[in-house]
Scaffold this active site. Structure first.
Site, PDB file in Angstrom:
ATOM      1  N   GLY A  71       0.791  -1.230   0.000  1.00 49.39           N
ATOM      2  CA  GLY A  71       0.000   0.000   0.000  1.00 49.39           C
ATOM      3  C   GLY A  71       0.818   1.271   0.000  1.00 49.39           C
ATOM      4  N   GLY A  87       4.547  -0.959  -5.987  1.00 48.02           N
ATOM      5  CA  GLY A  87       4.354  -2.090  -6.902  1.00 48.02           C
ATOM      6  C   GLY A  87       4.384  -3.447  -6.239  1.00 48.02           C
ATOM      7  N   ASP A 130       3.353  -1.252 -13.605  1.00 49.18           N
ATOM      8  CA  ASP A 130       3.983  -1.922 -12.459  1.00 49.18           C
ATOM      9  C   ASP A 130       4.418  -3.344 -12.799  1.00 49.18           C
ATOM     10  OD1 ASP A 130       3.258   0.429 -11.235  1.00 49.18           O
ATOM     11  OD2 ASP A 130       2.306  -0.505  -9.505  1.00 49.18           O
ATOM     12  N   SER A 185       1.895  -5.400  -5.256  1.00 52.62           N
ATOM     13  CA  SER A 185       0.936  -6.365  -5.816  1.00 52.62           C
ATOM     14  C   SER A 185       1.405  -6.867  -7.177  1.00 52.62           C
ATOM     15  CB  SER A 185      -0.459  -5.750  -5.921  1.00 52.62           C
ATOM     16  OG  SER A 185      -0.490  -4.722  -6.891  1.00 52.62           O
ATOM     17  N   GLU A 237      -2.987  -8.610 -11.780  1.00 44.93           N
ATOM     18  CA  GLU A 237      -3.142  -7.216 -11.344  1.00 44.93           C
ATOM     19  C   GLU A 237      -4.574  -6.720 -11.554  1.00 44.93           C
ATOM     20  OE1 GLU A 237      -0.329  -4.123 -10.585  1.00 44.93           O
ATOM     21  OE2 GLU A 237      -1.056  -5.698  -9.285  1.00 44.93           O
ATOM     22  N   GLY A 253       2.585   2.338  -2.810  1.00 46.56           N
ATOM     23  CA  GLY A 253       2.819   2.774  -4.184  1.00 46.56           C
ATOM     24  C   GLY A 253       4.108   2.250  -4.768  1.00 46.56           C
TER      25      GLY A 253
END
Length: 398
Positions: A142, A146, A206, A148, A195, A144
């Site tokens: 969470g 990348g 990402d 995930s 994603e 920012g």
């Protein structure tokens, strides 16, 4: 189906230049961050599929026999091409997952992405494979960075390799290896599907950075690789101030509508900063010199001032810039702003004592700080013994 254990890793990402301007059709430069996500895939024959995500407290398993009976046509929603596209986690997938009522949203999405990729990639096998997957990450979630995408890339690479859709590139004597360009394209396609399960409508930047590594240029949906520059040492700092990307993007748009003759030139200037950085990184790929680092520092300072003028700065980011500048270092926010993370360039001639003093000062502000690098290699497969002992122990569940 392969029988050996697979160890895979993929990098996170930071935006070097182009935040917010990219939303308005300008260039953004994204670079691979050498804080990595690691995956261990262990095939076995116990009739179970297991997923362990110690970073977020997930430990689940399912019966392969139950999956074998599923009508998996729901995985093909939206597009007849291969790989299938799942716009949002379907009711069928949620039912398969069998979530407890108190399951947090990030846990749900991580499990759904895994089940989607496992069922979609492995259903071509005569029987679905029994396996255990453990994923552990150096990346904060969470923020920012990348996380995930790195997760989806690791899952796609490991499952495609285990199911022999792509070959394992690791050869005798290799400690680490990477897939061919063609295989990376397939990994990236599947990772993008993962994603989409998590984010709904991601840009694809990402997962592309995590797959290929190095540095990428993004503009109006087009992604291209830059000549691989030398890895640049940085401090990555997480102010831990929460922010809403959606709200910050909307605020820049509103400022553009309110002051078009002021804000439009700012966005054009940010675009020029990204293009100049791209040019300098291209030079550094051929012949790196100290003077180029000085140009990169100037670009960082100018971009940070522009981002403040757009209204996406924050007192915590100002403090970060002040602390690092007091030690002769140059910083900017990365990502949405309004808090979140910042990056600080470390030139090759910076004394380690100065770096340690800066880290200590930033930690004293209540921030998390990592000394790492950008321009890192993309998704890779590892011999277990090539991994650092603490990482290997986590992946072995010790």
């Amino acid at each position: 189906m392969l029988s050996e254990v697979l160890m895979v890793s993929a990098p996170g990402k930071v935006i070097l230049h182009g935040e917010h301007a990219v939303v308005h059709g300008k260039v953004a430069l994204a670079v691979a961050l050498n804080l990595r996500t690691f995956l261990r895939l262990q095939p076995h024959s116990n009739g179970k599929v297991g997923l362990s995500l110690p970073n977020i407290g997930v430990k689940r398993d399912w019966d392969v026999a139950r999956f074998q009976l599923l009508d998996t046509s729901f995985l093909d929603q939206g597009c007849p091409s291969m790989p299938p596209v799942l716009e949002q986690p379907s009711g069928e997938l949620k039912e398969v997952a069998g979530f407890p009522e108190d399951c947090a949203i990030n846990e749900r999405l991580a499990v759904l992405a895994f089940l989607y990729l496992y069922l979609s990639i492995c259903r071509k096998q005569r029987t679905l494979p029994s396996l255990d997957i453990m994923v552990w990450s150096e990346l904060p979630t969470g923020a920012g960075l990348g996380s995930s995408a790195a997760y989806s890339v690791c899952l796609a690479a490991a499952l495609l390799t285990a199911c022999e859709e792509i070959p394992n590139p690791l050869r005798d004597g290799d400690g680490i290896s990477r897939w061919t360009e063609k295989d990376l394209e397939l990994i990236n396609k599947w990772a993008f599907r993962g994603e989409r399960v998590i984010h709904g409508n991601p840009s694809g930047v990402d997962n592309a950075v995590s797959t290929w590594g190095g540095a990428l240029r993004y503009q109006k949906g087009q992604i291209s690789s830059l000549k691989r520059p030398p890895a640049l040492k940085i401090l990555l700092t997480n102010t831990k101030v929460p922010r809403s990307t959606k709200a910050l993007v909307a605020s820049v748009r509103n400022r553009l509508i309110k002051f078009p003759e002021i804000v439009a030139p700012l966005l054009t200037s940010i675009d020029a900063i990204a293009l100049e950085c791209e040019r300098v990184l291209g030079e550094m790929a051929v012949d790196p010199a100290l003077e180029q680092y000085l140009v990169l520092e100037e670009l960082i300072d100018m971009n940070q001032h522009h981002l403040n003028a757009l209204g996406v700065g924050h007192a915590s980011l100002d403090r970060l810039c002040q602390v690092t500048m007091a030690h002769g270092l140059h910083s900017k926010l990365t990502g949405a702003g309004g808090g979140g993370c910042g990056i600080t360039l470390l030139k090759p001639d910076v004394e380690q004592l100065a770096v340690e003093a800066t880290k200590q000062a930033l930690t004293g502000c209540g921030f998390d700080c990592w000394e790492t690098s950008i321009g890192a290699p993309g998704v890779s497969v590892h011999l277990a013994t090539s991994l650092d002992t603490p990482i290997r122990q986590v992946l072995d569940g010790l």
